[in-house]
Design a protein around this motif. Structure first.
Motif, PDB file in Angstrom:
ATOM      1  N   ASN A  36       0.879  -1.540  -0.316  1.00 45.67           N
ATOM      2  CA  ASN A  36       0.223  -0.086   0.097  1.00 45.67           C
ATOM      3  C   ASN A  36       1.161   1.481   0.545  1.00 45.67           C
ATOM      4  O   ASN A  36       1.669   1.851   0.851  1.00 45.67           O
ATOM      5  N   CYS A  39       1.347   4.481   2.882  1.00 42.21           N
ATOM      6  CA  CYS A  39       1.533   4.146   3.999  1.00 42.21           C
ATOM      7  C   CYS A  39       2.785   2.868   4.174  1.00 42.21           C
ATOM      8  O   CYS A  39       3.426   2.901   5.307  1.00 42.21           O
ATOM      9  N   ASP A  41       3.100   0.088   4.292  1.00 40.46           N
ATOM     10  CA  ASP A  41       2.308  -1.585   4.752  1.00 40.46           C
ATOM     11  C   ASP A  41       2.415  -2.719   3.348  1.00 40.46           C
ATOM     12  O   ASP A  41       2.056  -1.980   2.039  1.00 40.46           O
ATOM     13  N   CYS A  66      -0.733  -2.329   9.335  1.00 37.26           N
ATOM     14  CA  CYS A  66      -1.628  -2.070   9.808  1.00 37.26           C
ATOM     15  C   CYS A  66      -2.687  -3.158  10.371  1.00 37.26           C
ATOM     16  O   CYS A  66      -2.563  -4.378   9.878  1.00 37.26           O
ATOM     17  N   SER A  69      -4.885  -5.063   7.839  1.00 43.03           N
ATOM     18  CA  SER A  69      -4.228  -5.370   6.768  1.00 43.03           C
ATOM     19  C   SER A  69      -3.823  -7.101   7.215  1.00 43.03           C
ATOM     20  O   SER A  69      -3.843  -7.842   6.013  1.00 43.03           O
ATOM     21  N   ARG A 108      -9.488   3.230   5.600  1.00 41.42           N
ATOM     22  CA  ARG A 108      -9.333   1.560   5.918  1.00 41.42           C
ATOM     23  C   ARG A 108      -9.430   0.584   4.880  1.00 41.42           C
ATOM     24  O   ARG A 108      -9.085  -0.678   5.043  1.00 41.42           O
ATOM     25  N   CYS A 111      -6.368  -1.313   3.254  1.00 36.22           N
ATOM     26  CA  CYS A 111      -5.874  -1.618   4.419  1.00 36.22           C
ATOM     27  C   CYS A 111      -6.533  -3.689   4.465  1.00 36.22           C
ATOM     28  O   CYS A 111      -5.724  -4.388   4.554  1.00 36.22           O
TER      29      CYS A 111
HETATM   30 FE1  FES Z   1      -0.979   0.760   5.427  1.00 41.14          FE
HETATM   31 FE2  FES Z   1      -3.330  -0.105   6.786  1.00 41.14          FE
HETATM   32  S1  FES Z   1      -2.599   1.918   7.134  1.00 41.14           S
HETATM   33  S2  FES Z   1      -1.806  -1.044   5.478  1.00 41.14           S
END
Ligand code: FES
Length: 139
Positions: A36, A39, A41, A66, A69, A108, A111
């Motif tokens: 993602n 962020c 992630d 997070c 996710s 969200r 995520c």
């Molecule tokens: Fe990064 Fe949820 S804040 S995937």
């Protein structure tokens, strides 16, 4: 007294803290990574198919991110065990939202659906429907 959505929230926290199917698989049939970009992630999924070259015998993931996710990757990998590649490809984001069981805000949503996109793209690349071999990104 807990409501239904409290129960799902507990489940998300539990899967975040104790992710199921966590770790790399040795000799996977295929693996795929997604990120993602908002962020940074990531989720990397490993899939091992059975002798029929179609049914998932084992699936695992590693990731960094997070609670939503990582919990959705944990829940999804549980749900993918024993499914065929065709069945995986027929899934969509609603399936993973159903596994999570809570309303997610638009923010969200990225995520929540990252793991499902990684599974989809990994499967598509494996069967030759996508010739990219790059990181899945959820924009
Ligand atoms: Fe990064 Fe949820 S804040 S995937």
């Amino acid at each position: 007294m807990g409501t239904g959505s409290d129960m799902y929230r507990q489940q998300i926290l539990d899967h975040y803290k104790n992710p199921r199917n966590y770790g790399e698989l040795e000799d996977p049939t295929f693996e795929h990574v997604g990120e993602n970009p908002m962020c940074g992630d990531t989720i990397k999924m490993f899939v091992k198919l059975g002798d029929d070259d179609e049914t998932i015998r084992q699936v695992s993931f590693i990731g960094d991110g997070c609670a939503i996710s990582q919990a959705s990757a944990s829940l999804l990998t549980n749900a993918l065990q024993g499914k065929t590649i065709e069945e995986v490809r027929a899934m969509d984001r609603d399936d993973v939202l159903e596994l999570l069981g809570v309303e997610v805000t638009p923010m969200r949503l990225k995520c929540a659906v990252l793991a499902e996109k990684v599974a989809q793209d990994g499967a598509a690349i494996y069967v030759g429907d996508k010739d990219i071999d790059e990181t899945t990104t959820e924009e």
